[in-house]
Design a protein around this motif. Structure first.
Motif, PDB file in Angstrom:
ATOM      1  N   GLN A  44      45.881   4.705   6.218  1.00  0.00           N
ATOM      2  CA  GLN A  44      44.569   5.238   6.597  1.00  0.00           C
ATOM      3  C   GLN A  44      43.724   4.170   7.282  1.00  0.00           C
ATOM      4  OE1 GLN A  44      43.120   6.857   2.805  1.00  0.00           O
ATOM      5  NE2 GLN A  44      42.913   8.814   3.864  1.00  0.00           N
ATOM      6  N   ASN A  45      43.791   2.958   6.769  1.00  0.00           N
ATOM      7  CA  ASN A  45      43.028   1.861   7.352  1.00  0.00           C
ATOM      8  C   ASN A  45      43.487   1.580   8.782  1.00  0.00           C
ATOM      9  OD1 ASN A  45      42.695  -1.449   7.484  1.00  0.00           O
ATOM     10  ND2 ASN A  45      40.975  -0.369   6.545  1.00  0.00           N
ATOM     11  N   LEU A  46      44.791   1.613   9.014  1.00  0.00           N
ATOM     12  CA  LEU A  46      45.317   1.419  10.372  1.00  0.00           C
ATOM     13  C   LEU A  46      44.848   2.540  11.302  1.00  0.00           C
ATOM     14  CD1 LEU A  46      48.968   0.226   9.635  1.00  0.00           C
ATOM     15  CD2 LEU A  46      47.072  -1.161  10.530  1.00  0.00           C
ATOM     16  N   GLU A  47      44.761   3.753  10.778  1.00  0.00           N
ATOM     17  CA  GLU A  47      44.249   4.868  11.577  1.00  0.00           C
ATOM     18  C   GLU A  47      42.764   4.676  11.880  1.00  0.00           C
ATOM     19  OE1 GLU A  47      45.982   9.063  10.988  1.00  0.00           O
ATOM     20  OE2 GLU A  47      45.956   8.153   8.982  1.00  0.00           O
ATOM     21  N   GLN A  48      41.994   4.280  10.889  1.00  0.00           N
ATOM     22  CA  GLN A  48      40.557   4.083  11.076  1.00  0.00           C
ATOM     23  C   GLN A  48      40.283   2.991  12.103  1.00  0.00           C
ATOM     24  OE1 GLN A  48      39.414   3.390   7.031  1.00  0.00           O
ATOM     25  NE2 GLN A  48      39.090   5.567   6.612  1.00  0.00           N
ATOM     26  N   MET A  49      41.128   1.979  12.136  1.00  0.00           N
ATOM     27  CA  MET A  49      40.973   0.895  13.113  1.00  0.00           C
ATOM     28  C   MET A  49      41.585   1.262  14.463  1.00  0.00           C
ATOM     29  SD  MET A  49      41.474  -2.597  10.902  1.00  0.00           S
ATOM     30  CE  MET A  49      43.127  -2.212  10.327  1.00  0.00           C
ATOM     31  N   ARG A  50      42.146   2.468  14.543  1.00  0.00           N
ATOM     32  CA  ARG A  50      42.766   2.997  15.760  1.00  0.00           C
ATOM     33  C   ARG A  50      43.937   2.150  16.239  1.00  0.00           C
ATOM     34  NH1 ARG A  50      38.431   6.567  18.804  1.00  0.00           N
ATOM     35  NH2 ARG A  50      37.318   7.226  16.971  1.00  0.00           N
ATOM     36  N   ILE A  51      44.676   1.636  15.276  1.00  0.00           N
ATOM     37  CA  ILE A  51      45.890   0.881  15.578  1.00  0.00           C
ATOM     38  C   ILE A  51      47.077   1.835  15.653  1.00  0.00           C
ATOM     39  CG2 ILE A  51      47.464  -0.891  14.696  1.00  0.00           C
ATOM     40  CD1 ILE A  51      44.911  -2.288  13.565  1.00  0.00           C
ATOM     41  N   ILE A  52      47.072   2.858  14.791  1.00  0.00           N
ATOM     42  CA  ILE A  52      48.040   3.944  14.887  1.00  0.00           C
ATOM     43  C   ILE A  52      47.262   5.243  15.029  1.00  0.00           C
ATOM     44  CG2 ILE A  52      49.933   2.801  13.666  1.00  0.00           C
ATOM     45  CD1 ILE A  52      49.129   4.331  11.136  1.00  0.00           C
ATOM     46  N   GLU A  53      47.926   6.249  15.617  1.00  0.00           N
ATOM     47  CA  GLU A  53      47.243   7.506  15.875  1.00  0.00           C
ATOM     48  C   GLU A  53      48.232   8.657  15.835  1.00  0.00           C
ATOM     49  OE1 GLU A  53      45.539   6.717  19.702  1.00  0.00           O
ATOM     50  OE2 GLU A  53      47.464   6.868  20.711  1.00  0.00           O
ATOM     51  N   ASP A  54      47.699   9.849  15.699  1.00  0.00           N
ATOM     52  CA  ASP A  54      48.482  11.084  15.713  1.00  0.00           C
ATOM     53  C   ASP A  54      49.267  11.142  17.020  1.00  0.00           C
ATOM     54  OD1 ASP A  54      49.032  13.878  16.396  1.00  0.00           O
ATOM     55  OD2 ASP A  54      47.830  14.387  14.645  1.00  0.00           O
ATOM     56  N   SER A  55      50.560  11.367  16.945  1.00  0.00           N
ATOM     57  CA  SER A  55      51.389  11.359  18.151  1.00  0.00           C
ATOM     58  C   SER A  55      51.127  12.549  19.058  1.00  0.00           C
ATOM     59  CB  SER A  55      52.869  11.297  17.780  1.00  0.00           C
ATOM     60  OG  SER A  55      53.235  12.426  17.028  1.00  0.00           O
ATOM     61  N   ASN A  56      50.451  13.578  18.575  1.00  0.00           N
ATOM     62  CA  ASN A  56      50.148  14.745  19.408  1.00  0.00           C
ATOM     63  C   ASN A  56      48.773  14.683  20.052  1.00  0.00           C
ATOM     64  OD1 ASN A  56      52.592  15.960  18.874  1.00  0.00           O
ATOM     65  ND2 ASN A  56      51.816  17.129  17.150  1.00  0.00           N
TER      66      ASN A  56
END
Length: 104
Positions: A44-56
């Protein structure tokens, strides 16, 4: 954390199969998931930092069941920190943890 760096390295190789975990972890009856709450938090932290994201659709904060891919920002981190050198055994350990959560 080191595990977050490993997650970045894994998502460089292939999308993380951790989409939709936000809903999975709301199920308080599943005791197996309690053992992986820290992994969920790190993703979740990586998502919040926009390092990983939904592939769609891009940025989603775990609401979609789509795999999570490395963002452009994440790719920059991967390159600058030379995360290609993360040991394969470390990546396999985290991949196994993700698989256990997906099968829980």
């Amino acid at each position: 954390s080191y595990r977050q760096l490993v997650l970045i390295a894994i998502s460089h190789d292939a999308p993380l199969q951790a989409g939709g975990w936000q809903f999975k972890f709301k199920d308080k009856r599943n005791s197996i998931l309690k053992n992986y709450a820290d992994l969920h938090s790190e993703i979740q932290n990586l998502e919040q930092m926009r390092i990983i994201e939904d592939s769609n659709r891009g940025f989603s904060l775990g609401g979609s069941s789509a795999p999570l891919r490395l963002s452009l920002f994440g790719q920059t981190i991967f390159d600058e920190l030379d995360l290609a050198s993360v040991p394969e055994e470390d990546k396999q350990l985290v991949i196994q943890m993700i698989s256990k959560v997906n099968n829980a």
